[in-house]
Write a protein that holds these residues in place. Structure first.
Motif, PDB file in Angstrom:
ATOM      1  N   CYS A   1       1.454  11.091   1.832  1.00 43.55           N
ATOM      2  CA  CYS A   1       1.167   9.686   1.606  1.00 43.55           C
ATOM      3  C   CYS A   1      -0.351   9.520   1.596  1.00 43.55           C
ATOM      4  O   CYS A   1      -1.050  10.098   2.427  1.00 43.55           O
ATOM      5  CB  CYS A   1       1.760   8.826   2.707  1.00 43.55           C
ATOM      6  SG  CYS A   1       1.310   7.089   2.509  1.00 43.55           S
TER       7      CYS A   1
ATOM      8  N   ILE B   1      -1.928   6.730   2.188  1.00 39.76           N
ATOM      9  CA  ILE B   1      -2.435   5.880   3.271  1.00 39.76           C
ATOM     10  C   ILE B   1      -2.858   6.900   4.317  1.00 39.76           C
ATOM     11  O   ILE B   1      -2.027   7.624   4.882  1.00 39.76           O
ATOM     12  CB  ILE B   1      -1.363   4.906   3.785  1.00 39.76           C
ATOM     13  CG1 ILE B   1      -1.004   3.914   2.665  1.00 39.76           C
ATOM     14  CG2 ILE B   1      -1.859   4.164   5.036  1.00 39.76           C
ATOM     15  CD1 ILE B   1       0.157   3.002   2.998  1.00 39.76           C
TER      16      ILE B   1
ATOM     17  N   HIS C   1      -1.236   7.337   7.613  1.00 40.50           N
ATOM     18  CA  HIS C   1       0.133   7.855   7.554  1.00 40.50           C
ATOM     19  C   HIS C   1       0.119   9.379   7.436  1.00 40.50           C
ATOM     20  O   HIS C   1       0.928  10.071   8.065  1.00 40.50           O
ATOM     21  CB  HIS C   1       0.896   7.264   6.371  1.00 40.50           C
ATOM     22  CG  HIS C   1       1.165   5.808   6.501  1.00 40.50           C
ATOM     23  ND1 HIS C   1       1.917   5.101   5.587  1.00 40.50           N
ATOM     24  CD2 HIS C   1       0.778   4.903   7.445  1.00 40.50           C
ATOM     25  CE1 HIS C   1       1.985   3.828   5.959  1.00 40.50           C
ATOM     26  NE2 HIS C   1       1.294   3.686   7.077  1.00 40.50           N
TER      27      HIS C   1
ATOM     28  N   MET D   1       2.887  12.297   7.685  1.00 39.88           N
ATOM     29  CA  MET D   1       3.561  12.268   6.387  1.00 39.88           C
ATOM     30  C   MET D   1       2.904  13.207   5.371  1.00 39.88           C
ATOM     31  O   MET D   1       2.285  12.783   4.395  1.00 39.88           O
ATOM     32  CB  MET D   1       3.599  10.824   5.883  1.00 39.88           C
ATOM     33  CG  MET D   1       4.622  10.588   4.788  1.00 39.88           C
ATOM     34  SD  MET D   1       4.759   8.841   4.354  1.00 39.88           S
ATOM     35  CE  MET D   1       6.161   8.334   5.340  1.00 39.88           C
TER      36      MET D   1
ATOM     37  N   ASP E   1       5.791   0.351   1.350  1.00 35.78           N
ATOM     38  CA  ASP E   1       5.414   1.237   0.247  1.00 35.78           C
ATOM     39  C   ASP E   1       4.569   2.408   0.764  1.00 35.78           C
ATOM     40  O   ASP E   1       3.781   2.236   1.700  1.00 35.78           O
ATOM     41  CB  ASP E   1       4.547   0.490  -0.779  1.00 35.78           C
ATOM     42  CG  ASP E   1       5.286  -0.651  -1.460  1.00 35.78           C
ATOM     43  OD1 ASP E   1       6.400  -1.005  -1.017  1.00 35.78           O
ATOM     44  OD2 ASP E   1       4.731  -1.189  -2.438  1.00 35.78           O
ATOM     45  N   HIS E   2       4.715   3.549   0.127  1.00 28.15           N
ATOM     46  CA  HIS E   2       3.820   4.678   0.387  1.00 28.15           C
ATOM     47  C   HIS E   2       3.298   5.211  -0.948  1.00 28.15           C
ATOM     48  O   HIS E   2       4.100   5.494  -1.836  1.00 28.15           O
ATOM     49  CB  HIS E   2       4.562   5.815   1.109  1.00 28.15           C
ATOM     50  CG  HIS E   2       5.096   5.425   2.447  1.00 28.15           C
ATOM     51  ND1 HIS E   2       4.304   5.294   3.563  1.00 28.15           N
ATOM     52  CD2 HIS E   2       6.353   5.111   2.847  1.00 28.15           C
ATOM     53  CE1 HIS E   2       5.050   4.932   4.595  1.00 28.15           C
ATOM     54  NE2 HIS E   2       6.301   4.805   4.186  1.00 28.15           N
ATOM     55  N   PRO E   3       1.974   5.358  -1.079  1.00 25.63           N
ATOM     56  CA  PRO E   3       1.463   6.025  -2.275  1.00 25.63           C
ATOM     57  C   PRO E   3       1.632   7.545  -2.139  1.00 25.63           C
ATOM     58  O   PRO E   3       0.960   8.173  -1.330  1.00 25.63           O
ATOM     59  CB  PRO E   3      -0.024   5.636  -2.316  1.00 25.63           C
ATOM     60  CG  PRO E   3      -0.311   4.856  -1.084  1.00 25.63           C
ATOM     61  CD  PRO E   3       0.907   4.832  -0.210  1.00 25.63           C
TER      62      PRO E   3
HETATM   63 CU    CU Z   1       2.406   5.899   3.774  1.00 23.37          CU
END
Ligand code: CU
Ligand code: C2O
Length: 473
Positions: free
Chosen positions: A456, A458, A461, A466, A401-403
């Motif tokens: 993202c 995170i 990330h 990202m 998952d990526h927020p």
């Molecule tokens: Cu992510």
């Protein structure tokens, strides 16, 4: 020590009423609290920042990023980075329409900036390097903008972000609007975790696991405190305003016997509240929930339960977040749980204007995170005409998952994996969980010129690539 927290609601009422009298929008029905309830002070509340501007509609504050030393639990003292000396930093209190001036000074040994997560503001005030220069050690920068939306927002650096947030740089903004529900008690809850080395220093090494999942620590922090006790009155209707400030941890909150009524999220209150028995909050997200405390004195454990966000993360043992102590006199007259909230303008979806494909890629230096096969700053930018409403797709091609977070604007979900979002799930979000191998179709009104990032949340990330850019022109 006893403090009357319910005052917060009472104090805002004149503002609410004056807003109402000149508003032709929704029929807001703020109700005066039926009873005066004295809420116990358990020491977990955030301290409001000092407003140096006497005008009721203008706020002027000073924020200093500086190093200090704190002790977490039984570990040796930890050198941390703070806004104004505390973690979380000071709480900024505002109401819709207020202007704010933040005189920010950097006393850290490295350059930084402040990003106002979720606040709709000019691009030059957004704290990214698209809109401003780094604030170098010893330098100051004045942020100035006006709050357009009610809700809970937060602020954090947007440079070397994974480390700077991990070190403790984050704070919260609560913006009041109309339609605030009457409650007995309202708390801001900032969730975080921290990983320390045996000598007490913050773990800043980027190992493979931290690259993959974001740095996760076993020390869980609620408003900066390790497993604190929060005190609530029996039978009280409590409004919790939660934000997840962790680098990578998804909080999956559970409190036995408690139902979470979600009344709002990132972009403020939502038209159709709904009930959940767990509350999942990804990094960057906010939730506004109502909880009815049991009518009997007792204790409830608030825990973070395992949530599978990929790479075998679903089997972790539950971690204690806080103890809720239900104590004192039962609230005499119960306030009703609201069944509806204020309406939100629904943006109409059109053709897909762009697609962002999120993925991960192995390199000789370790895994990196890509958008449309590139890492920032090589991700091809998207140009959007100012004032346009655009529909776009974010597609997660990776195993985790990526927020997904968009700066400067909210979005609404059109569909998930091509399944139309139910009409009554309308909400304004700026951060949303994009599960592994799934896609989201979103719609946004891009009505502020400038360069904006999406990424993202995170933080590792984002640092590892990202991040994409949207130019509104
Ligand atoms: Cu992510
Ligand atoms: Cu809280 Cu660019 O994010």
């Amino acid at each position: 020590m006893i403090r009357v927290r319910r005052m917060v609601v009472a104090v805002t009422l004149p503002i609410v009423l004056s807003l109402l009298s000149c508003s032709d929008g929704d029929t807001a029905q703020p109700t005066a609290p039926a009873t005066k309830v004295q809420v116990p002070d358990d020491g977990t509340g955030l301290k409001a920042i000092q407003d140096n501007d006497p005008s009721p509609d203008a706020i002027s504050v000073e924020i200093d990023a500086k190093e200090t030393t704190l002790t977490y639990g039984t570990s040796p003292p930890t050198k941390v980075w703070t806004y104004n000396g505390t973690i979380p930093g000071p709480l900024i209190e505002a109401k819709v329409g207020d202007s704010i001036k933040v005189h920010f000074t950097n006393h850290l040994p490295e350059a930084t900036s402040i990003h106002w997560h979720g606040v709709r503001l000019p691009a030059s005030m957004d704290g990214t390097m698209l809109g401003q220069d780094p604030v170098n050690p010893g330098e100051s920068f004045d942020y100035e903008f006006t709050f357009k939306d009610e809700g809970l927002f937060w602020f954090h650096p947007h440079m070397h972000t994974d480390i700077q947030v991990q070190m403790g740089l984050y704070g919260v903004i609560r913006v009041r609007g109309q339609n605030e529900p009457a409650v007995d008690d309202e708390r801001v809850v900032v969730l975080d975790d921290i990983k320390l080395n045996p000598d007490g220093t913050v773990y800043d090494y980027l190992d493979d696991m931290s690259r993959m999942m974001g740095r996760e620590g076993k020390l869980i922090l609620l408003n900066g405190k390790v497993t604190p006790t929060q005190k609530f009155l029996p039978g009280s209707l409590v409004r919790l305003r939660l934000v997840n400030a962790a680098n990578g941890r998804f909080f999956n909150l559970s409190a036995p016997g408690v139902t979470w009524r979600v009344i709002g999220t990132d972009g403020g209150l939502i038209p159709k509240p709904h009930d959940q028995d767990r509350l999942l909050i990804a990094p960057g997200e906010r939730y506004d929930v109502l909880v009815r405390m049991p009518s009997k004195v007792g204790k409830i454990q608030l825990t973070d339960e395992a949530y599978d966000r990929g790479h075998d993360s679903g089997t972790a043992a539950p971690l204690e977040v806080a103890t809720w102590s239900i104590e004192g006199e039962t609230v005499p007259q119960q306030l009703a749980m609201p069944e509806t909230g204020p309406s939100i303008e629904r943006l109409s979806a059109g053709e897909t204007y762009f697609t962002a494909r999120l993925n991960e890629k192995d390199t000789p230096d370790g895994v990196v995170f890509t958008i449309n096969d590139q890492t920032f700053p090589n991700v091809p930018p998207v140009n959007v005409p100012d004032g346009s409403v655009k529909t776009y797709v974010v597609k997660n091609e990776s195993e985790m998952d990526h927020p997904f977070h968009l700066h400067g604007f909210f979005f609404q979900v059109v569909s998930r994996n091509d399944i139309p979002e139910p009409a009554d799930a309308l909400m304004n979000k700026d951060t949303i969980i994009l599960p592994a191998k799934q896609s989201l179709k979103l719609v946004t009104r891009f009505d502020e010129k400038g360069g904006w990032v999406y990424h993202c949340h995170i933080l590792e990330h984002a640092e590892l690539g990202m991040v994409g850019v949207i130019n509104v022109q």
